[in-house]
Scaffold this active site. Structure first.
Site, mmCIF file in Angstrom:
data_model
loop_
_atom_site.group_PDB
_atom_site.id
_atom_site.type_symbol
_atom_site.label_atom_id
_atom_site.label_comp_id
_atom_site.label_asym_id
_atom_site.label_seq_id
_atom_site.Cartn_x
_atom_site.Cartn_y
_atom_site.Cartn_z
ATOM 1 N N ASP A 180 8.456 18.773 -41.198
ATOM 2 C CA ASP A 180 9.404 18.368 -40.154
ATOM 3 C C ASP A 180 10.710 17.871 -40.764
ATOM 4 O O ASP A 180 11.210 16.806 -40.429
ATOM 5 C CB ASP A 180 8.771 17.289 -39.272
ATOM 6 C CG ASP A 180 7.498 17.755 -38.585
ATOM 7 O OD1 ASP A 180 7.520 17.932 -37.358
ATOM 8 O OD2 ASP A 180 6.483 17.972 -39.280
ATOM 9 N N TYR A 212 14.991 23.107 -37.154
ATOM 10 C CA TYR A 212 15.228 22.508 -35.832
ATOM 11 C C TYR A 212 16.414 23.162 -35.117
ATOM 12 O O TYR A 212 17.091 22.546 -34.305
ATOM 13 C CB TYR A 212 15.439 20.993 -35.941
ATOM 14 C CG TYR A 212 14.133 20.260 -36.159
ATOM 15 C CD1 TYR A 212 13.464 19.649 -35.109
ATOM 16 C CD2 TYR A 212 13.547 20.205 -37.424
ATOM 17 C CE1 TYR A 212 12.248 19.007 -35.308
ATOM 18 C CE2 TYR A 212 12.348 19.574 -37.635
ATOM 19 C CZ TYR A 212 11.699 18.975 -36.575
ATOM 20 O OH TYR A 212 10.506 18.344 -36.773
ATOM 21 N N ASN A 246 6.016 24.176 -34.072
ATOM 22 C CA ASN A 246 6.490 24.480 -32.721
ATOM 23 C C ASN A 246 7.981 24.792 -32.686
ATOM 24 O O ASN A 246 8.449 25.570 -31.842
ATOM 25 C CB ASN A 246 6.180 23.327 -31.764
ATOM 26 C CG ASN A 246 6.715 21.995 -32.227
ATOM 27 O OD1 ASN A 246 6.312 21.495 -33.274
ATOM 28 N ND2 ASN A 246 7.630 21.409 -31.468
ATOM 29 N N HIS A 331 0.113 22.639 -38.345
ATOM 30 C CA HIS A 331 1.239 21.810 -37.908
ATOM 31 C C HIS A 331 0.799 20.641 -37.040
ATOM 32 O O HIS A 331 1.179 19.502 -37.281
ATOM 33 C CB HIS A 331 2.275 22.652 -37.165
ATOM 34 C CG HIS A 331 3.501 21.857 -36.803
ATOM 35 N ND1 HIS A 331 4.319 21.300 -37.763
ATOM 36 C CD2 HIS A 331 4.025 21.485 -35.598
ATOM 37 C CE1 HIS A 331 5.307 20.643 -37.172
ATOM 38 N NE2 HIS A 331 5.145 20.737 -35.871
ATOM 39 N N HIS A 341 2.487 13.034 -29.286
ATOM 40 C CA HIS A 341 1.574 14.164 -29.525
ATOM 41 C C HIS A 341 0.104 13.750 -29.588
ATOM 42 O O HIS A 341 -0.724 14.458 -30.180
ATOM 43 C CB HIS A 341 1.967 14.914 -30.806
ATOM 44 C CG HIS A 341 3.410 15.315 -30.854
ATOM 45 N ND1 HIS A 341 3.974 16.120 -29.892
ATOM 46 C CD2 HIS A 341 4.403 15.019 -31.737
ATOM 47 C CE1 HIS A 341 5.255 16.307 -30.186
ATOM 48 N NE2 HIS A 341 5.534 15.651 -31.290
ATOM 49 N N HIS A 368 4.166 17.546 -37.353
ATOM 50 C CA HIS A 368 4.352 17.399 -35.912
ATOM 51 C C HIS A 368 4.676 15.967 -35.487
ATOM 52 O O HIS A 368 5.666 15.735 -34.789
ATOM 53 C CB HIS A 368 3.122 17.921 -35.174
ATOM 54 C CG HIS A 368 3.351 18.275 -33.742
ATOM 55 N ND1 HIS A 368 4.498 18.889 -33.305
ATOM 56 C CD2 HIS A 368 2.568 18.117 -32.639
ATOM 57 C CE1 HIS A 368 4.421 19.106 -32.013
ATOM 58 N NE2 HIS A 368 3.262 18.629 -31.578
ATOM 59 N N VAL A 369 3.855 15.004 -35.867
ATOM 60 C CA VAL A 369 4.137 13.599 -35.583
ATOM 61 C C VAL A 369 5.093 13.084 -36.656
ATOM 62 O O VAL A 369 4.798 13.173 -37.843
ATOM 63 C CB VAL A 369 2.839 12.767 -35.572
ATOM 64 C CG1 VAL A 369 3.152 11.297 -35.300
ATOM 65 C CG2 VAL A 369 1.879 13.306 -34.530
ATOM 66 N N HIS A 370 6.201 12.503 -36.235
ATOM 67 C CA HIS A 370 7.247 12.117 -37.186
ATOM 68 C C HIS A 370 6.951 10.733 -37.767
ATOM 69 O O HIS A 370 7.675 9.754 -37.543
ATOM 70 C CB HIS A 370 8.613 12.153 -36.507
ATOM 71 C CG HIS A 370 8.977 13.504 -35.998
ATOM 72 N ND1 HIS A 370 10.010 13.744 -35.119
ATOM 73 C CD2 HIS A 370 8.417 14.735 -36.245
ATOM 74 C CE1 HIS A 370 10.079 15.038 -34.847
ATOM 75 N NE2 HIS A 370 9.127 15.656 -35.520
#
Length: 482
Positions: A180, A212, A246, A331, A341, A368-370
């Protein structure tokens, strides 16, 4: 978790640890902090001063186009075959096709070989790509430094890479972990910390969400170009093993774009056919003593789907006497205690967790989770919707699940956590950073998570892992030493 619930003691043991170069063991005095905590694991009390991420200006030097007409840019490499003797070299020329030939030669060799690649282009809404070149260089020697050159005339550019050692059970190797990333000031700090890491990662395992570009108006694909130039400083010199997230879907029928993953699949090629896969979104490679399986969280994965049938055949093929470390990249995390999420990975867990336990996967890395989180070795494979056994339980055959979607993108940190901290969660912190997975030999590896703080990297969490196939859990191993 309150501070009153923590008791911190320090013990020094004469611990027998493996030596990376030989697989032998030697005695070392090691200081271990022993924490007695309530409920689950540790929630870090570190709080960043600013958890928002700001994009670097588009005219920043990290996005600079190399000087010269039609000069190759956005150079990046990945593994080109299943074994590690091939490399896919990719780059873009903006003005005209130019040449798709790569010249390459081993260090200390005067003989230059060449490989012929190809180029492609794509359109996305009102954007037209440059000429995207891909060249697969094959039949290289293991554990050898190679130089390579792309471009023609006065616009050639030269880089280098090193092939991995031949696969073997006690071959040490160091991977970096990034996810990410995006293209913010924090993203730049993450790459800088990885570049300067004393652990010296040799390959990056990338767990999805790259540029992004889809967060910008009309999925501005110029941001794919700036991101490609941004990561070139590392990606041109060591392979990045790609996982789609995603933000790579780029499905936008309102813009006339109904083909998912178009920019990602055009720009980032992987050796999926070498592992019998029918899609570049899921595949496997061997690298040194590791067997790496890449999965797609955003492709069909239920029973009888192509991804399911491929993985069903792939897992039994893994030879743990040759590549003892079995790593899975995806991911969306299966175990996640952040509000962001939360439970999104449950469908994948319901389908595949039993296989991860059965085949003793060592670690599953996700993004996925920041934020960052590391799980205990737990499983929830007994749950069958009617028996009420819906809580994860300790399982020494289960993987450790590590969420590392904290590269620094413009969406900022995931700071809200579920409370109380679940029993399966060993450590969590809402901060940016990167990981290092350092394989010592067939039985031991060291993982560290390095927080971005005040311009330097801080090792904020770490764990010794004992291989699932070759030994019992690290918790049991430490208990036996006391």
């Amino acid at each position: 978790m309150c501070l009153a619930d923590i008791q911190l003691l320090r013990y020094t043991w004469l611990l027998w640890l493996p030596v990376a170069s030989s697989g032998n063991i030697k005695a070392r005095h090691v200081v271990f902090p022993i924490m007695k905590v309530c409920r689950g694991g540790i929630t870090s009390h570190f709080v960043r001063n600013d958890y928002l991420s700001l994009d670097m200006p588009i005219d920043s030097d990290v996005f600079r186009v190399p000087p010269g007409y039609n000069v190759p840019q956005q150079v990046h490499i990945t593994q080109g075959d299943n074994e590690g003797k091939g490399v896919i070299i990719s780059w873009i020329t903006a003005d005209e096709p130019g040449s798709s030939i790569v010249l390459y030669w081993a260090e200390n060799s005067e003989f230059k070989s060449q490989a012929q690649g190809f180029y492609l282009t794509y359109k996305y809404f009102n954007y037209s790509s440059g000429y995207i070149h891909h060249c697969n260089v094959e039949n290289l020697e293991f554990d050898t430094k190679y130089y390579y050159e792309v471009g023609i005339g006065n616009t050639t550019r030269q880089f280098w890479f090193k092939t991995p050692p031949q696969a073997g059970p006690d071959v040490p190797y160091t991977f970096g972990l990034i996810g990410d990333l995006g293209q913010t000031y924090n993203s730049n700090t993450t790459l800088t910390h990885y570049e300067l890491s004393s652990a010296k990662g040799k390959t990056i395992l990338y767990v999805g969400d790259l540029s992004y570009a889809d967060d910008y108006p009309f999925h501005d694909n110029v941001r794919w170009d700036t991101w490609g130039r941004f990561i070139e400083r590392i990606a041109a010199y060591q392979p990045w093993i790609w996982t789609a997230g995603n933000h790579e879907i780029d499905f936008a029928p309102e813009l006339g774009e109904s083909r998912p993953f178009k920019p990602y699949r055009s720009r980032y090629h992987v050796p999926y056919r070498a592992s019998g896969s029918t899609s570049p979104l899921w595949y496997s490679i061997k690298r040194a003593s590791a067997y790496i399986i890449v999965m797609s969280s955003y492709s069909a994965f239920g029973k009888y789907t192509p991804q399911y049938k491929w993985l069903e055949k792939e897992l039994p093929k893994v030879n743990r006497t040759e590549t003892p470390w079995l790593i899975v990249l995806m991911h969306s995390p299966i175990y996640n205690s952040y509000v962001n999420h939360y439970m999104e990975g449950e469908p994948v867990r319901a389908v595949y967790e039993k296989w991860f336990v059965e085949y003793k996967v060592d670690v599953v890395f996700a993004g996925h989770v920041h934020a960052y989180e590391r799980s205990k070795r737990v499983s929830n494979i007994e749950y069958n919707i009617v028996n009420g056994l819906c809580r994860p339980t300790n399982n020494p055959s289960a993987p450790i699940y590590i969420t590392i979607g904290d590269g620094g993108n413009l969406e900022g940190l995931a700071t809200a956590m579920t409370e109380p901290q679940p029993s399966y969660s060993a450590f969590r912190e809402a901060s940016f950073g990167h990981g290092i997975f350092d394989i010592k030999n067939r039985s031991h590896a060291y993982f560290s998570w390095n927080r971005n703080q005040d311009g330097y990297a801080v090792e904020a969490d770490s764990i010794w892992l004992r291989n699932r196939y070759w030994g019992s859990s690290e918790e049991a191993s430490l208990a036996a030493l006391r």
